[in-house]
Enzyme design. Structure first.
Site, PDB file in Angstrom:
ATOM      1  N   ASP A  68      -5.462  -6.970   5.503  1.00  0.00           N
ATOM      2  CA  ASP A  68      -4.974  -5.590   5.409  1.00  0.00           C
ATOM      3  C   ASP A  68      -4.919  -4.949   6.795  1.00  0.00           C
ATOM      4  OD1 ASP A  68      -4.382  -3.002   4.611  1.00  0.00           O
ATOM      5  OD2 ASP A  68      -6.304  -2.656   3.596  1.00  0.00           O
TER       6      ASP A  68
ATOM      7  N   HIS B  61      -1.758  -1.881  -3.923  1.00  0.00           N
ATOM      8  CA  HIS B  61      -2.967  -1.640  -3.134  1.00  0.00           C
ATOM      9  C   HIS B  61      -3.165  -0.133  -2.977  1.00  0.00           C
ATOM     10  CE1 HIS B  61      -5.985  -2.824  -0.109  1.00  0.00           C
ATOM     11  NE2 HIS B  61      -5.550  -1.808   0.617  1.00  0.00           N
TER      12      HIS B  61
ATOM     13  N   MET C 261     -12.543   3.050   0.733  1.00  0.00           N
ATOM     14  CA  MET C 261     -13.029   3.339   2.089  1.00  0.00           C
ATOM     15  C   MET C 261     -13.827   4.638   1.997  1.00  0.00           C
ATOM     16  SD  MET C 261      -9.552   2.235   4.040  1.00  0.00           S
ATOM     17  CE  MET C 261      -8.625   2.366   2.521  1.00  0.00           C
TER      18      MET C 261
ATOM     19  N   MET D 136      -9.745   7.075   0.452  1.00  0.00           N
ATOM     20  CA  MET D 136     -10.448   7.469   1.686  1.00  0.00           C
ATOM     21  C   MET D 136     -11.133   8.818   1.486  1.00  0.00           C
ATOM     22  SD  MET D 136      -7.627   6.498   4.555  1.00  0.00           S
ATOM     23  CE  MET D 136      -6.765   4.925   4.515  1.00  0.00           C
TER      24      MET D 136
ATOM     25  N   ASP E   5      -5.357   2.820  -1.461  1.00  0.00           N
ATOM     26  CA  ASP E   5      -6.308   3.118  -0.389  1.00  0.00           C
ATOM     27  C   ASP E   5      -7.015   4.443  -0.651  1.00  0.00           C
ATOM     28  OD1 ASP E   5      -6.026   0.917   1.511  1.00  0.00           O
ATOM     29  OD2 ASP E   5      -3.957   1.615   1.742  1.00  0.00           O
TER      30      ASP E   5
ATOM     31  N   HIS F 170      -8.962  -0.180  -2.946  1.00  0.00           N
ATOM     32  CA  HIS F 170      -9.704  -0.394  -1.697  1.00  0.00           C
ATOM     33  C   HIS F 170     -10.481   0.876  -1.388  1.00  0.00           C
ATOM     34  CE1 HIS F 170      -9.260  -1.172   2.954  1.00  0.00           C
ATOM     35  NE2 HIS F 170     -10.512  -1.202   2.561  1.00  0.00           N
TER      36      HIS F 170
ATOM     37  N   SER G  88       0.868  -1.183   0.000  1.00  0.00           N
ATOM     38  CA  SER G  88       0.000   0.000   0.000  1.00  0.00           C
ATOM     39  C   SER G  88       0.897   1.222   0.000  1.00  0.00           C
ATOM     40  CB  SER G  88      -0.870   0.008   1.259  1.00  0.00           C
ATOM     41  OG  SER G  88      -1.355   1.326   1.471  1.00  0.00           O
TER      42      SER G  88
ATOM     43  N   MET H 174     -10.118  -6.790   7.205  1.00  0.00           N
ATOM     44  CA  MET H 174      -9.361  -5.689   7.810  1.00  0.00           C
ATOM     45  C   MET H 174      -8.877  -6.131   9.183  1.00  0.00           C
ATOM     46  SD  MET H 174      -9.194  -3.101   5.732  1.00  0.00           S
ATOM     47  CE  MET H 174      -8.345  -2.030   6.906  1.00  0.00           C
TER      48      MET H 174
HETATM   49  C1  DX5 Z   1      -5.682   1.145   6.353  1.00  0.00           C
HETATM   50  C2  DX5 Z   1      -5.413   0.782   4.912  1.00  0.00           C
HETATM   51  C3  DX5 Z   1      -4.241  -0.106   4.760  1.00  0.00           C
HETATM   52  C4  DX5 Z   1      -2.954   0.477   5.256  1.00  0.00           C
HETATM   53  C5  DX5 Z   1      -2.117  -0.636   5.780  1.00  0.00           C
HETATM   54  O1  DX5 Z   1      -6.889   1.807   6.428  1.00  0.00           O
HETATM   55  O2  DX5 Z   1      -6.525   0.126   4.342  1.00  0.00           O
HETATM   56  O3  DX5 Z   1      -4.128  -0.576   3.430  1.00  0.00           O
HETATM   57  O4  DX5 Z   1      -2.232   1.163   4.272  1.00  0.00           O
HETATM   58  O5  DX5 Z   1      -1.009  -0.105   6.394  1.00  0.00           O
HETATM   59  P1  DX5 Z   1      -0.132  -0.973   7.385  1.00  0.00           P
HETATM   60  O6  DX5 Z   1       0.360  -2.163   6.623  1.00  0.00           O
HETATM   61  O7  DX5 Z   1       0.966  -0.055   7.788  1.00  0.00           O
HETATM   62  O8  DX5 Z   1      -1.015  -1.365   8.546  1.00  0.00           O
HETATM   63 ZN    ZN Z   2      -6.244  -0.927   2.387  1.00  0.00          ZN
END
Ligand code: DX5
Ligand code: ZN
Length: 221
Positions: free
Chosen positions: A175, A32, A67, A36, A34, A65, A9, A136
């Site tokens: 994740d 990956h 969110m 948000m 993310d 992903h 990520s 998660m």
């Molecule tokens: C968190 C994200 C993850 C995050 C993971 O909300 O969905 O993908 O980047 O980061 P680490 O591996 O540092 O927990």
């Molecule tokens: Zn993620």
């Protein structure tokens, strides 16, 4: 044994320098991404344009992903941007079945993510429609958090169900807080794809971190 997929990520990477950050993780399998919205999760990252721009510079599988609240409003934009997998949260998707089939009809693979407190059996009646389940193992929003151990039971449940139903192609992605200390338990529980943010991005040698994570479940003889 099939090769474990590693999906770094870029959440904790340098956003002002993503093109060269990307070069350091090309030995991975998936990228990956993310997304948000500051509404479903208390953080804001980027949208489809970032996915489209990054897609020019990598052959990694683009794993988006989402969110975000009301993901159905943006799915087509992310598929157009080049997403191979689009994952929505069960908690944001009242009409989950419709949303999954929207993703598939647009030509992408469909995943569903579950927050740590969401029971895994909420997916029981949709499992055979899915390409991926994302467990998660932290509360979504930030990188660098600690792995929540109860996630292991959820991974096991998906693994066992998928075996019972003969869903051999279902990806089980995990994740949050995945690193060299936690990866073996995650792999042993049945994960097929590990998301790794800080474990890769903070490593001095990112290619080595990817290699070690991929092989974390391999017994040395
Ligand atoms: C968190 C994200 C993850 C995050 C993971 O909300 O969905 O993908 O980047 O980061 P680490 O591996 O540092 O927990
Ligand atoms: Zn993620």
């Amino acid at each position: 044994m099939t090769k474990m997929k590693i999906a770094p990520s870029i959440l904790t990477a340098d956003f002002s320098n993503l093109r060269s950050e990307l070069e350091t993780i090309q030995s991975a399998d998936w990228l990956h991404l993310d997304v948000m919205d500051g509404h479903f999760v208390p953080n804001i990252t980027f949208g489809p344009k970032m996915v489209a721009d990054l897609s020019q510079y990598t052959d990694l599988v683009l794993d988006v992903h989402l969110m975000i609240s009301e993901p159905e409003k943006y799915i087509a934009d992310f598929v157009k941007a080049g997403a191979d997998y689009v994952t929505v949260h069960q908690e944001t998707s009242v009409h989950l079945h419709r949303i999954i089939h929207m993703i598939k009809d647009l030509g992408a693979k469909a995943g569903v993510a579950l927050n740590p407190a969401t029971p895994v059996y909420t997916l029981e009646h949709i499992l055979s429609d899915l390409d991926m389940v994302l467990i998660m193992s932290v509360n979504p929003g930030f990188g660098g958090q600690s792995f929540i151990p109860s996630s292991l039971d959820k991974i096991r449940w998906v693994h066992e169900k998928s075996q019972q139903l003969g869903l051999t192609d279902l990806e089980i992605q995990v994740d949050g807080g995945v690193n060299l200390k936690t990866a073996k338990a995650v792999i042993d529980a049945g994960a097929t794809c590990l998301v790794a943010g800080s474990a890769v991005i903070s490593a001095a040698d990112r290619a080595k971190a990817i290699y070690l994570l991929r092989n974390a479940g391999v017994e040395l003889v």
